[in-house]
Enzyme design. Structure first.
Site, PDB file in Angstrom:
ATOM      1  N   ASP A  64       4.106   5.233  -1.547  1.00  8.41           N
ATOM      2  CA  ASP A  64       4.732   4.097  -2.224  1.00  8.41           C
ATOM      3  C   ASP A  64       5.821   3.468  -1.359  1.00  8.41           C
ATOM      4  O   ASP A  64       6.537   4.149  -0.623  1.00  8.41           O
ATOM      5  CB  ASP A  64       5.344   4.594  -3.536  1.00  8.41           C
ATOM      6  CG  ASP A  64       6.029   3.503  -4.319  1.00  8.41           C
ATOM      7  OD1 ASP A  64       5.336   2.548  -4.715  1.00  8.41           O
ATOM      8  OD2 ASP A  64       7.255   3.587  -4.523  1.00  8.41           O
ATOM      9  N   GLU A 113       1.212   1.632   0.794  1.00 13.65           N
ATOM     10  CA  GLU A 113       1.557   0.387   0.115  1.00 13.65           C
ATOM     11  C   GLU A 113       2.599  -0.290   1.001  1.00 13.65           C
ATOM     12  O   GLU A 113       3.773   0.077   0.994  1.00 13.65           O
ATOM     13  CB  GLU A 113       2.143   0.651  -1.270  1.00 13.65           C
ATOM     14  CG  GLU A 113       2.391  -0.651  -2.022  1.00 13.65           C
ATOM     15  CD  GLU A 113       3.620  -0.620  -2.925  1.00 13.65           C
ATOM     16  OE1 GLU A 113       3.752  -1.531  -3.751  1.00 13.65           O
ATOM     17  OE2 GLU A 113       4.458   0.287  -2.778  1.00 13.65           O
TER      18      GLU A 113
END
Length: 725
Positions: free
Chosen positions: A406, A458
């Site tokens: 993330d 990401e």
């Protein structure tokens, strides 16, 4: 050591003993053995042998429970137990200060170097048999602490009773507590560098934690499970870039709920999810973070337990059972992993030993104002080791197949979401976080070498080489989310079709960089929350057009180069924005329009997986060729997907709400072609317009192709053709 003096006794009973093993337990007392014990709950203490035979009555040398005795005829320490009495109550116990250390010099060296790649095997709470006695060994890194104690119900949360042994050098503290078994609740009481007692801390390497709002760690040890997924783990693995990867993104607490809107457990959800994902044809499930987190509305993106599956859905063994069940159904498991930041909750890592230990002290380096969270100090060996070991733990011990990392962009740039003057340049004067870059590269190398698992970034910027190998100057991820593609195409599809001609490049621009990275096309949870509405809600027009637009868009997505990711609920056109506190609106499947979208996604997955041209060269420019990418006037896109030694696939997308008859499209080969997918099919909720399942390419050359065919293009529809071989 001789009998403790008054000052030493005061240090014991005030919890200020920084070196407990220098005082407590057995020590040489001249030519004899002295034994000092702290037992504040006992009125009398007798030393016994291991069989319970009394050896000596101990003298109370401090009224608050310090006892001492001397064995004049003993020349070296020996095993013993303690028999305690308080009124009519009697009990026997082992003294934790009679046991030697569990950690070794190699552990200290590797941890100090930041190269203990199986850190979870040494730090944390480990039930074990040590020197013939069952108990639990605790070990924690807190180099600037003056004292570290383990506390829990077993010692009335009294930090004076079990201070840990301090190991100089690496800053480790450890203690074997005899008789303590799995299931015991514990925390660490730490006297910080300033001498203040800190708020109780959860164990950074706990393997299980209490359910929120409670925050204690639970003795459990690394995950224990009788795995049955050997065939899955040992299966021949090809190059993931050439495999079909279609990911169903799931927030476990709101995918499906039980009667009374109850949250399903790992064990309850496993068969339901496995059956559904298999029925829908997805290859992988991706879970929003399942590491322990105190704040449910963070969806797991503010984790406290980097080695602990969240207890919201059951035990670590239940978590393992869910992974095992999914593997048994042939489904890969991806889990979101969050090394970019951590919450400032006082029981967590924040100022863990009274100093900025895991984080930077300077908020210009150590604080994310967007999320009100702290940033790891990636340049500190022990911190990068901690995070790297967390990744390896989920992949090796928990059998997760891949980690989606993330917020990588926030890690890469020192000025991420900061104004001038709010950040500190790197040693070269630049904005790149060199320590974070080194950490990511090292972590990806270790993951590849030690687990065979995948990592997916990401990453929302144009940072070069995110999914290129480290030895080619890349970051070493296997894939990167294509955020640009997602933003551009959603902007296009949200336009009224009459205006789309002016935004044609939103759909085509992504092909200019589509092969610069190994991309995943993400329609993720971030696109259906915080006022963004649902995927269906982004579609313009009347009700029929909204569903048709969505069908056409999903057809475009599944045929575009790149692996696929779709957030739960979008596969049946949930109209309501996602709410993490509610189940998906499964009742919508009683409506034929929503059931049609679900059927369409199921069939798209089937077509995608069964036709190598749609996935084998996803990350290779040889796998894509425009037929006509410039027909803005008609809002039509046409292209070929190609694979070595496999039939080509032709894709035609009509993004206008009008049917186009006898629309000529160039094709690469003469003869019959099958219409293997039509998003306007009646079973999907469309009009049923199309080409009757077959066309013949026998016309003149067109669009640079040797032959062509006149096609019926349904309104707002995607067609997929392949040679009828």
């Amino acid at each position: 050591m001789t009998r403790p003096d008054t000052q030493t006794c005061e240090a014991i009973v005030r919890g200020r003993l920084s070196d407990p093993f220098a005082v407590l337990g057995m020590h040489m007392d001249g030519a004899a053995i002295g034994l000092t014990v702290f037992a504040p709950d006992a009125g009398e203490v007798t030393v016994t042998d291991e069989a319970g035979k009394p050896l000596a009555e101990m003298e109370r040398i401090h009224p608050e429970g310090v006892f001492h005795t001397t064995f004049k005829r003993r020349k070296k320490p020996f095993p013993y137990r303690l028999h305690c009495r308080a009124g009519d109550h009697e009990w026997d116990r082992d003294d934790p200060y009679r046991f030697g250390p569990v950690l070794g010099e190699t552990d200290e060296y590797l941890i100090a170097e930041g190269r203990h790649e199986e850190l979870w095997t040494r730090l944390g709470a480990h039930p074990m048999t040590h020197e013939g006695v069952q108990g639990t060994a605790f070990a924690v890194w807190a180099p600037n602490a003056r004292r570290v104690s383990v506390v829990g119900h077993f010692n009335a949360w009294d930090g004076r009773r079990h201070p840990l042994r301090r190991r100089l050098g690496a800053g480790l503290w450890e203690l074997f507590v005899p008789g303590l078994s799995r299931g015991e609740v514990y925390k660490y009481e730490i006297v910080g560098a300033s001498g203040a007692v800190l708020p109780l801390k959860a164990d950074p390497l706990s393997f299980r934690q209490e359910s929120a709002p409670d925050t204690a760690s639970i003795v459990d040890g690394p995950i224990r499970y009788d795995w049955t997924d050997g065939d899955w783990r040992d299966r021949p693995k090809g190059n993931p870039q050439s495999e079909p990867i279609s990911i169903y993104e799931v927030h476990l607490g709101s995918w499906r709920r039980g009667d009374g809107d109850t949250v399903l457990s790992y064990a309850e959800v496993a068969p339901l999810l496995a059956d559904y994902v298999n029925d829908m044809g997805f290859t992988h499930v991706e879970f929003l973070p399942l590491s322990e987190h105190p704040y449910a509305p963070s969806w797991g993106y503010q984790p406290i337990g980097m080695f602990a599956p969240t207890s919201r859905f059951g035990s670590p063994q239940d978590f393992a059972g869910m992974i095992d069940h999914l593997h048994g159904a042939g489904i890969g498991v991806i889990m979101d992993w969050v090394p970019a930041h951590f919450p400032s909750d006082e029981h967590g890592l924040a100022r863990f030993d009274g100093t900025a230990l895991y984080e930077h002290d300077d908020p210009r380096l150590g604080f994310h104002k967007d999320w009100n969270t702290l940033i790891y100090n990636f340049g500190r060996n022990e911190v990068s080791n901690f995070l790297r070991a967390s990744a390896l733990y989920w992949l090796n011990e928990c059998h997760v197949d891949a980690l989606r990392v993330d917020a990588v962009a926030s890690m890469l740039y020192l000025d991420y979401s900061r104004e001038p003057g709010e950040w500190i340049p790197n040693r070269h004067g630049g904005r790149e976080n060199l320590d974070a870059i080194d950490f990511l590269r090292d972590a990806n190398v270790q993951v590849a070498q030690r687990t065979g698992g995948m990592t997916i970034a990401e990453e929302s910027t144009a940072f070069p080489g995110v999914s290129r190998p480290v030895d080619e100057d890349g970051l070493g991820f296997d894939f990167k989310w294509n955020m640009g593609w997602m933003h551009d195409t959603l902007e296009y599809i949200a336009e009224d079709p009459i205006n789309r001609r002016w935004h044609h490049d939103k759909m085509t621009f992504g092909l200019h960089y589509a092969f610069s990275e190994n991309f995943v096309l993400p329609i993720s949870h971030d696109e259906v929350v915080h006022g963004k509405g649902s995927l269906l809600g982004k579609m313009p027009g009347d009700d029929w057009q909204r569903f048709a637009n969505l069908r056409a868009y999903l057809g475009w997505m599944w045929t575009h180069p790149g692996k696929k990711l779709l957030f739960m609920g979008s596969e049946f056109a949930q109209d309501r924005e996602w709410n993490h506190d509610r189940s998906l609106d499964w009742h919508l499947l009683d409506d034929s329009r929503h059931a049609g979208i679900q059927r369409l996604v199921r069939d798209l997955n089937g077509v995608y997986r069964s036709h190598p041209a749609l996935h084998a060269l996803d990350c290779d420019p040889e796998g894509f060729r425009w037929i006509d990418g410039g027909d803005a006037e008609n809002n039509v896109f046409s292209f070929l997907r190609l694979a070595n030694d496999a039939p080509p696939v032709a894709v035609i997308c009509n993004m206008a709400p009008v049917q186009r008859d006898n629309f000529r499209v160039g094709l690469p080969s003469h003869g019959p072609w099958r219409e293997i997918f039509n998003s306007d099919a009646i079973e999907y909720g469309g009009t049923g317009s199309g080409n009757g399942g077959f066309i013949t390419a026998d016309g003149q050359g067109w669009h640079g192709q040797p032959v062509s065919a006149g096609l019926a293009l349904p309104p707002l529809a995607t067609l997929i053709l392949t040679p009828d071989i």
